[in-house]
Design a protein around this motif. Structure first.
Motif, PDB file in Angstrom:
ATOM      1  N   SER A   1      -4.122  -3.322   7.193  1.00  0.00           N
ATOM      2  CA  SER A   1      -3.694  -4.250   6.141  1.00  0.00           C
ATOM      3  C   SER A   1      -4.894  -5.075   5.725  1.00  0.00           C
ATOM      4  O   SER A   1      -5.627  -5.587   6.584  1.00  0.00           O
ATOM      5  CB  SER A   1      -2.589  -5.166   6.665  1.00  0.00           C
ATOM      6  OG  SER A   1      -1.496  -4.404   7.128  1.00  0.00           O
TER       7      SER A   1
ATOM      8  N   SER B   1      -3.397  -4.921   0.293  1.00  0.00           N
ATOM      9  CA  SER B   1      -3.286  -3.461   0.331  1.00  0.00           C
ATOM     10  C   SER B   1      -3.020  -2.996   1.753  1.00  0.00           C
ATOM     11  O   SER B   1      -3.387  -3.658   2.727  1.00  0.00           O
ATOM     12  CB  SER B   1      -4.533  -2.785  -0.232  1.00  0.00           C
ATOM     13  OG  SER B   1      -5.665  -3.098   0.536  1.00  0.00           O
ATOM     14  N   TYR B   2      -2.354  -1.854   1.830  1.00  0.00           N
ATOM     15  CA  TYR B   2      -1.970  -1.271   3.116  1.00  0.00           C
ATOM     16  C   TYR B   2      -2.390   0.188   3.141  1.00  0.00           C
ATOM     17  O   TYR B   2      -2.245   0.897   2.150  1.00  0.00           O
ATOM     18  CB  TYR B   2      -0.453  -1.365   3.317  1.00  0.00           C
ATOM     19  CG  TYR B   2       0.079  -2.770   3.274  1.00  0.00           C
ATOM     20  CD1 TYR B   2       0.051  -3.578   4.397  1.00  0.00           C
ATOM     21  CD2 TYR B   2       0.596  -3.286   2.097  1.00  0.00           C
ATOM     22  CE1 TYR B   2       0.544  -4.877   4.357  1.00  0.00           C
ATOM     23  CE2 TYR B   2       1.090  -4.580   2.042  1.00  0.00           C
ATOM     24  CZ  TYR B   2       1.060  -5.370   3.173  1.00  0.00           C
ATOM     25  OH  TYR B   2       1.536  -6.654   3.120  1.00  0.00           O
ATOM     26  N   HIS B   3      -2.883   0.609   4.286  1.00  0.00           N
ATOM     27  CA  HIS B   3      -3.315   1.989   4.489  1.00  0.00           C
ATOM     28  C   HIS B   3      -2.655   2.484   5.771  1.00  0.00           C
ATOM     29  O   HIS B   3      -2.897   1.927   6.847  1.00  0.00           O
ATOM     30  CB  HIS B   3      -4.836   2.069   4.583  1.00  0.00           C
ATOM     31  CG  HIS B   3      -5.521   1.392   3.432  1.00  0.00           C
ATOM     32  ND1 HIS B   3      -5.704   2.018   2.224  1.00  0.00           N
ATOM     33  CD2 HIS B   3      -6.007   0.134   3.283  1.00  0.00           C
ATOM     34  CE1 HIS B   3      -6.299   1.177   1.385  1.00  0.00           C
ATOM     35  NE2 HIS B   3      -6.481   0.029   2.004  1.00  0.00           N
TER      36      HIS B   3
ATOM     37  N   SER C   1      -1.315   5.020   1.067  1.00  0.00           N
ATOM     38  CA  SER C   1      -1.909   3.724   0.751  1.00  0.00           C
ATOM     39  C   SER C   1      -1.198   3.124  -0.448  1.00  0.00           C
ATOM     40  O   SER C   1      -0.828   3.849  -1.375  1.00  0.00           O
ATOM     41  CB  SER C   1      -3.399   3.872   0.404  1.00  0.00           C
ATOM     42  OG  SER C   1      -4.113   4.447   1.467  1.00  0.00           O
ATOM     43  N   TYR C   2      -1.022   1.817  -0.408  1.00  0.00           N
ATOM     44  CA  TYR C   2      -0.411   1.142  -1.544  1.00  0.00           C
ATOM     45  C   TYR C   2      -0.899  -0.297  -1.623  1.00  0.00           C
ATOM     46  O   TYR C   2      -1.388  -0.857  -0.649  1.00  0.00           O
ATOM     47  CB  TYR C   2       1.118   1.209  -1.495  1.00  0.00           C
ATOM     48  CG  TYR C   2       1.764   0.478  -0.341  1.00  0.00           C
ATOM     49  CD1 TYR C   2       2.274  -0.803  -0.516  1.00  0.00           C
ATOM     50  CD2 TYR C   2       1.884   1.065   0.904  1.00  0.00           C
ATOM     51  CE1 TYR C   2       2.887  -1.471   0.531  1.00  0.00           C
ATOM     52  CE2 TYR C   2       2.499   0.406   1.953  1.00  0.00           C
ATOM     53  CZ  TYR C   2       2.997  -0.870   1.764  1.00  0.00           C
ATOM     54  OH  TYR C   2       3.598  -1.519   2.795  1.00  0.00           O
ATOM     55  N   SER C   3      -0.765  -0.879  -2.823  1.00  0.00           N
ATOM     56  CA  SER C   3      -1.190  -2.257  -3.074  1.00  0.00           C
ATOM     57  C   SER C   3      -0.048  -3.030  -3.701  1.00  0.00           C
ATOM     58  O   SER C   3       0.669  -2.502  -4.562  1.00  0.00           O
ATOM     59  CB  SER C   3      -2.385  -2.297  -4.028  1.00  0.00           C
ATOM     60  OG  SER C   3      -3.489  -1.636  -3.468  1.00  0.00           O
TER      61      SER C   3
ATOM     62  N   ASP D   1      -1.417   4.013  -4.103  1.00  0.00           N
ATOM     63  CA  ASP D   1      -2.845   4.243  -4.323  1.00  0.00           C
ATOM     64  C   ASP D   1      -3.321   5.564  -3.742  1.00  0.00           C
ATOM     65  O   ASP D   1      -4.321   6.118  -4.180  1.00  0.00           O
ATOM     66  CB  ASP D   1      -3.670   3.105  -3.719  1.00  0.00           C
ATOM     67  CG  ASP D   1      -3.377   1.769  -4.377  1.00  0.00           C
ATOM     68  OD1 ASP D   1      -3.155   1.736  -5.600  1.00  0.00           O
ATOM     69  OD2 ASP D   1      -3.365   0.753  -3.659  1.00  0.00           O
TER      70      ASP D   1
ATOM     71  N   HIS E   1       4.878  -2.722  -5.900  1.00  0.00           N
ATOM     72  CA  HIS E   1       3.667  -2.123  -5.358  1.00  0.00           C
ATOM     73  C   HIS E   1       3.328  -0.826  -6.082  1.00  0.00           C
ATOM     74  O   HIS E   1       4.197  -0.204  -6.698  1.00  0.00           O
ATOM     75  CB  HIS E   1       3.758  -1.927  -3.837  1.00  0.00           C
ATOM     76  CG  HIS E   1       4.607  -0.780  -3.391  1.00  0.00           C
ATOM     77  ND1 HIS E   1       5.938  -0.895  -3.105  1.00  0.00           N
ATOM     78  CD2 HIS E   1       4.298   0.520  -3.166  1.00  0.00           C
ATOM     79  CE1 HIS E   1       6.417   0.269  -2.722  1.00  0.00           C
ATOM     80  NE2 HIS E   1       5.441   1.149  -2.762  1.00  0.00           N
TER      81      HIS E   1
ATOM     82  N   SER F   1      -5.324 -10.154  -3.561  1.00  0.00           N
ATOM     83  CA  SER F   1      -4.876  -8.771  -3.431  1.00  0.00           C
ATOM     84  C   SER F   1      -4.376  -8.520  -2.008  1.00  0.00           C
ATOM     85  O   SER F   1      -4.790  -9.194  -1.064  1.00  0.00           O
ATOM     86  CB  SER F   1      -6.003  -7.792  -3.768  1.00  0.00           C
ATOM     87  OG  SER F   1      -7.051  -7.891  -2.824  1.00  0.00           O
TER      88      SER F   1
ATOM     89  N   TYR G   1      -5.883  -8.277   3.301  1.00  0.00           N
ATOM     90  CA  TYR G   1      -5.432  -9.417   2.511  1.00  0.00           C
ATOM     91  C   TYR G   1      -6.670 -10.154   2.011  1.00  0.00           C
ATOM     92  O   TYR G   1      -7.519 -10.551   2.799  1.00  0.00           O
ATOM     93  CB  TYR G   1      -4.617 -10.389   3.364  1.00  0.00           C
ATOM     94  CG  TYR G   1      -3.312  -9.820   3.870  1.00  0.00           C
ATOM     95  CD1 TYR G   1      -2.142 -10.034   3.165  1.00  0.00           C
ATOM     96  CD2 TYR G   1      -3.247  -9.093   5.047  1.00  0.00           C
ATOM     97  CE1 TYR G   1      -0.931  -9.530   3.619  1.00  0.00           C
ATOM     98  CE2 TYR G   1      -2.046  -8.585   5.507  1.00  0.00           C
ATOM     99  CZ  TYR G   1      -0.903  -8.810   4.794  1.00  0.00           C
ATOM    100  OH  TYR G   1       0.298  -8.316   5.241  1.00  0.00           O
TER     101      TYR G   1
END
Length: 157
Positions: free
Chosen positions: A118, A99-101, A83-85, A73, A70, A97, A120
């Protein structure tokens, strides 16, 4: 099928600053200790932990996926946001993709609430069931609760 977004809030008796430090800033060491059978390690491949950092998470035996990479971000230490992807591995065989915040918010009683969004985005031909979404929510909630239990058992962390 468009993006699937879900939000959840998980309350904790741990203070926001302590939870953010354990879950995000020290997560590479705390999370494998809190979930030793599920996550065997987290390794920084590039960067210094800030935006753009690439990390490799390795999962334990019995996991559907061996590992996932990951990219960080966003990271705001003052407002407790992260945040990350996912950029490689994991469920990217089904999703374009992921991603999570995360935002950890202090509560008046001295605890916190972990707000997790999340997102998706399935590949065009992928079908995602409600059961899969529910399982993802339960995993995310479980990780947070395991970190909380670890902090309660190890208050000097």
């Amino acid at each position: 099928m468009g993006a699937i977004t879900y939000d959840m809030e998980i309350p904790s008796s741990i203070s926001a600053d302590k939870m953010f430090k354990a879950f995000v800033l020290d997560g590479d060491t705390i999370i494998p200790k809190a979930l030793p059978h599920a996550i065997t390690g987290v390794q920084t491949l590039e960067g210094n932990g800030g935006v753009g950092t690439i990390k490799l998470t390795t999962f334990g035996e019995g996991s559907v996926h061996k590992s996932v990479k990951h990219r960080v971000d966003g990271l705001d230490k003052e407002n407790f946001t992260y945040s990350y992807s996912i950029i490689e591995g994991g469920a990217l065989d089904v999703f374009e993709s992921i991603s999570y915040h995360i935002k950890i918010v202090a509560t008046p009683d001295g605890g916190c609430i972990c707000k997790n969004r999340s997102i998706y985005t399935p590949k065009c031909d992928a079908q995602v069931s409600e059961e899969e979404i529910k399982a993802g929510k339960e995993r995310a909630s479980g990780i947070f609760k395991k970190v909380e239990a670890y902090l309660l058992a190890n208050p000097d962390c």
